[in-house]
Every structure is written in C-alpha cells, then in structure tokens.
Design a protein around this motif. Structure first.
Motif, PDB file in Angstrom:
ATOM      1  N   ARG A 139       0.849  -1.282   0.128  1.00  0.00           N
ATOM      2  CA  ARG A 139      -0.124   0.026  -0.210  1.00  0.00           C
ATOM      3  C   ARG A 139       0.873   1.289  -0.134  1.00  0.00           C
ATOM      4  NH1 ARG A 139      -5.216   0.924   1.128  1.00  0.00           N
ATOM      5  NH2 ARG A 139      -5.583  -1.374   1.317  1.00  0.00           N
ATOM      6  N   GLY A 140       0.617   1.945  -0.924  1.00  0.00           N
ATOM      7  CA  GLY A 140       1.247   3.378  -0.842  1.00  0.00           C
ATOM      8  C   GLY A 140       2.435   3.370  -1.680  1.00  0.00           C
ATOM      9  N   GLU A 141       2.939   2.327  -2.212  1.00  0.00           N
ATOM     10  CA  GLU A 141       3.907   1.900  -3.045  1.00  0.00           C
ATOM     11  C   GLU A 141       3.488   2.440  -4.722  1.00  0.00           C
ATOM     12  OE1 GLU A 141       7.663  -0.813  -1.381  1.00  0.00           O
ATOM     13  OE2 GLU A 141       6.113  -1.647  -2.583  1.00  0.00           O
ATOM     14  N   THR A 142       4.500   2.658  -5.565  1.00  0.00           N
ATOM     15  CA  THR A 142       4.202   2.920  -6.962  1.00  0.00           C
ATOM     16  C   THR A 142       4.424   1.776  -7.763  1.00  0.00           C
ATOM     17  OG1 THR A 142       4.495   5.164  -6.880  1.00  0.00           O
ATOM     18  CG2 THR A 142       4.844   4.364  -8.998  1.00  0.00           C
ATOM     19  N   GLY A 164      -4.559  -0.036  -3.095  1.00  0.00           N
ATOM     20  CA  GLY A 164      -3.935   0.919  -2.292  1.00  0.00           C
ATOM     21  C   GLY A 164      -2.630   1.660  -2.914  1.00  0.00           C
ATOM     22  N   SER A 165      -2.138   1.082  -4.188  1.00  0.00           N
ATOM     23  CA  SER A 165      -0.854   1.813  -4.699  1.00  0.00           C
ATOM     24  C   SER A 165      -1.174   2.970  -5.743  1.00  0.00           C
ATOM     25  CB  SER A 165      -0.297   0.530  -5.476  1.00  0.00           C
ATOM     26  OG  SER A 165       0.357  -0.464  -4.511  1.00  0.00           O
ATOM     27  N   TYR A 166      -0.006   3.640  -6.000  1.00  0.00           N
ATOM     28  CA  TYR A 166      -0.047   4.544  -7.031  1.00  0.00           C
ATOM     29  C   TYR A 166       0.332   3.880  -8.459  1.00  0.00           C
ATOM     30  CZ  TYR A 166       0.791   8.926  -9.510  1.00  0.00           C
ATOM     31  OH  TYR A 166       0.615  10.133 -10.338  1.00  0.00           O
ATOM     32  N   VAL A 167      -0.741   3.961  -9.443  1.00  0.00           N
ATOM     33  CA  VAL A 167      -0.388   3.048 -10.546  1.00  0.00           C
ATOM     34  C   VAL A 167      -0.295   3.815 -11.836  1.00  0.00           C
ATOM     35  CG1 VAL A 167      -1.448   1.105 -12.033  1.00  0.00           C
ATOM     36  CG2 VAL A 167      -1.969   1.256  -9.540  1.00  0.00           C
TER      37      VAL A 167
END
Ligand SMILES: NC(=O)c1ccc[n+]([C@@H]2O[C@H](COP(=O)([O-])OP(=O)(O)OC[C@H]3O[C@@H](n4cnc5c(N)ncnc54)[C@H](OP(=O)(O)O)[C@@H]3O)[C@@H](O)[C@H]2O)c1
Length: 318
Positions: A139-142, A164-167
């Motif tokens: 979560r929170g990682e790209t 919950g990731s940045y995609v």
C-alpha cells in the motif's frame, strides 16, 4: 467432443474446430463442461510454433476456462458435479470439455457471470503471484505496468489500485490511455511518444517487454525496487548494468506460470481465491472483456488479438 486443433505452425487459419477424443479424468482431476475460454498472447505463440505445451498437457490451446463441473476423479472432495467454476490450465481450454487437476480449479467469484469468469484465472494468478507474492507491492508504493491495456495490464491496474498503490501504465495510444485511467491508473504514458523512464520512478515494475526495456526499467526503479519480467515481447537477451542495480539495491525476477508444477500452481490459486476473489466479488476489480466469439471462430479471435486493437480479454464462448 470438439476442440480447436493447431494443424501446423502458422497464422490464425491453422486453428480448426475438429472432433477429438474425450479427455481422460485421472485421479485428482475435475472434468469441466466449458462455458467460455480466455484467449491469451501465449496461445498466439503456441499457434506460431514458439511455445510448446508442457509435458502431459493437452495439445489444444487455451490456458483458462469457466464452466460447470461434469465429473470428478478419485480423491476429489473439493468440487462436485454441477458446481460453477473457473480454472487455470496448462492447455486444452479451446474445447467443449477439459480435465484439470483440482488444485487449479476455483469457484466463480460472486457477482461474476459464468462466461465472464473465463477472463479471470490467467490474469489473476499471473498478476497476484508476480506483483504481490514475488514483487511484494505494498500500500502506498508505486507500480509501473507495461502494456496497461492488455489482458494482464487491465487486471494489474485495477488490483494494485484496489490495494492502495499509485499506478502508472504504459499504452500505445491516446484512446488506450483513457481506458486505463477509467480502470483506475493514476497516469498513463504513451510508449510511442515518450520514454517511460523519464517520467516515472516505481517500487515495482511488471514488465512484458524483456530485453528492450531492461535498461529503462532499471533506471525507473526506486531504491529497493523490484522488476518482475513476465514477457519477452522485446527480446530475451540484454546487458544488465549491475552497478546501477547495486546502487539501488534492486532485484530482477523473471517467471513463467504455465510450466510450474501442479502443487505450486495450487498455492497461487488458493492465495488468489483468499486475497483477490473478495475484491472481485465486491466489484472493486472486474473482468474486462473486449469481445466474445463462438469457440469455433478461434481463428477470428486470434486475428483480433494480433491486430492489437483490443483492451482487456477476448473470450471464446459456447
Ligand atoms: N510469464 C507468465 O507467466 C505470463 C503469464 C501471462 C501473460 N504473460 C505475458 O504477458 C503479456 C501480456 O499478455 P496478454 O495475454 O495480456 O497480451 P495482450 O492482451 O495481447 O497484450 C499485449 C500488450 O503488449 C503491449 N505492448 C506492445 N509493445 C509495447 C511496448 N513497446 N511497450 C509497452 N507495451 C507494449 C500492447 O500495448 P498496446 O496495445 O497499448 O500497444 C498490449 O497491451 C504477454 O507478453 C504474455 O506473454 C506472461
């Protein structure tokens, strides 16, 4: 029964709908009356003669199906005739019936129509095992997904977003950029116009290009980043800058799902049912189906995949 036979390596026209022997139901097997089969890039490689089925697998193409359990072999207690299921296969999905070890069979997730469930096993198992089990995306990682509009890409974008990731996704056109953003991607990069490595820094990269993108992928990794290569569309041999990797404490993984032993596939399948199916049942991750064609028209489905105009999956239905 009938199945699609590959009459020889070549174009889509080598796929022919023929009468073939019924599959054997061995101990531990589940016989599935197929409702739909997913079409995958690997089926194209098999048709062209570049990707032989692993030993013991049916010769017909098809790595995933949905359908109804018609019979079970000795020692199968997990499924009974009449159950609606989908399954990860080593081959043989383009057929009226297919026999598969019970470990590779899954229930159809709630809210998913039976045919559409054929769009899920290969992408769900590939994305979950590579991005989350191997790549350990948190979560929170790209996450950078290459080919965001592919069958694999459309699932990876949705699943990483739901968790919950940045995609960020690469795509080949403005229209596909819009589609992956609708699926939840925070950014889309047109690989025909821009170098992705100038635009993004990622914790995990799901790569389908292999050699062509290796240097760019390592450049795009954040410190501690994980590159997971699952496709070689841009070639298999490249030089690696170990100095760049060392400085970033980066890792490179390369994996294939089809050739893994049944027990290893079973571990992935159970983990998908536990972790991914609840998100599908909740509507947070959906099968993305570009087209459904009759199974006898597998050649047309391959022409469609070859054209590269699709977004998501193409299904063969009965
Ligand atoms: N190792 C494994 O276990 C495993 C399992 C399943 C799939 N795979 C691999 O995953 C890949 C996707 O499979 P699929 O069935 O989902 O295929 P698919 O739907 O046919 O997608 C192929 C994708 O490649 C993209 N592409 C082509 N050139 C590109 C480039 N230069 N940069 C970025 N993307 C590019 C296309 O993007 P545009 O259409 O936007 O141009 C397209 O989205 C294949 O390489 C397949 O072999 C591996």
């Amino acid at each position: 029964m009938r199945a699609i036979e590959i009459t020889g390596p070549g174009g889509p026209e080598v796929l022919e709908w023929h009468e073939v022997p019924e599959p054997q139901v061995e101990r531990g097997d589940v016989l599935i009356d197929v409702a739909a089969a997913g079409v995958n890039r690997a089926d194209v490689l098999q048709r062209q003669g570049h990707y032989a089925p692993p030993p013991g697998a049916p010769a017909y193409p098809g790595l995933e199906v949905s359908g109804v359990v018609a019979a079970v072999g000795e020692d199968v207690e997990q499924f009974t005739p009449g159950d609606e299921v989908c399954a990860l296969l080593s081959g043989g999905g383009y057929a009226e019936r297919v026999s598969v070890p019970w470990q590779q069979v899954m229930p159809v997730p709630d809210r998913v129509p039976l045919r559409q469930a054929a769009a899920l096993p290969e992408v769900a198992c590939t994305v979950w095992s590579n991005v989350f089990m191997v790549g350990r995306l948190r979560r929170g990682e790209t996450l950078l997904v290459h080919g965001g509009a592919s069958g694999i890409g459309t699932f990876a974008v949705q699943l990483a977003k739901a968790l919950g990731s940045y995609v960020v996704a690469t795509v080949g056109s403005a229209a596909k950029a819009e589609r992956v953003k609708e699926l939840g991607a925070d950014e889309a990069i047109n690989y025909r116009k821009e170098d992705f490595a100038d635009r993004v820094t990622a914790d995990v990269i799901l790569d389908i290009m292999g050699a062509k993108y290796l240097a760019g992928n390592i450049r795009a990794l954040r410190t501690g980043g994980r590159l997971v290569i699952i496709g070689l569309q841009g070639g298999r041999k490249a030089e690696i800058d170990l100095g760049a990797m060392l400085a970033k404490r980066a890792s490179v993984h390369a994996t294939a799902l089809r050739s893994r032993p049944v027990d290893e596939k079973g571990v992935i399948v159970r983990s998908v049912v536990d972790n991914v199916w609840p998100l599908v049942a909740a509507g947070a991750v959906r099968p993305v189906v570009h087209a459904e064609l009759p199974m006898s028209e597998a050649a047309e489905a391959h022409r469609m995949l070859d054209s590269g105009e699709h977004v998501g999956k193409i299904l063969l239905v009965r």
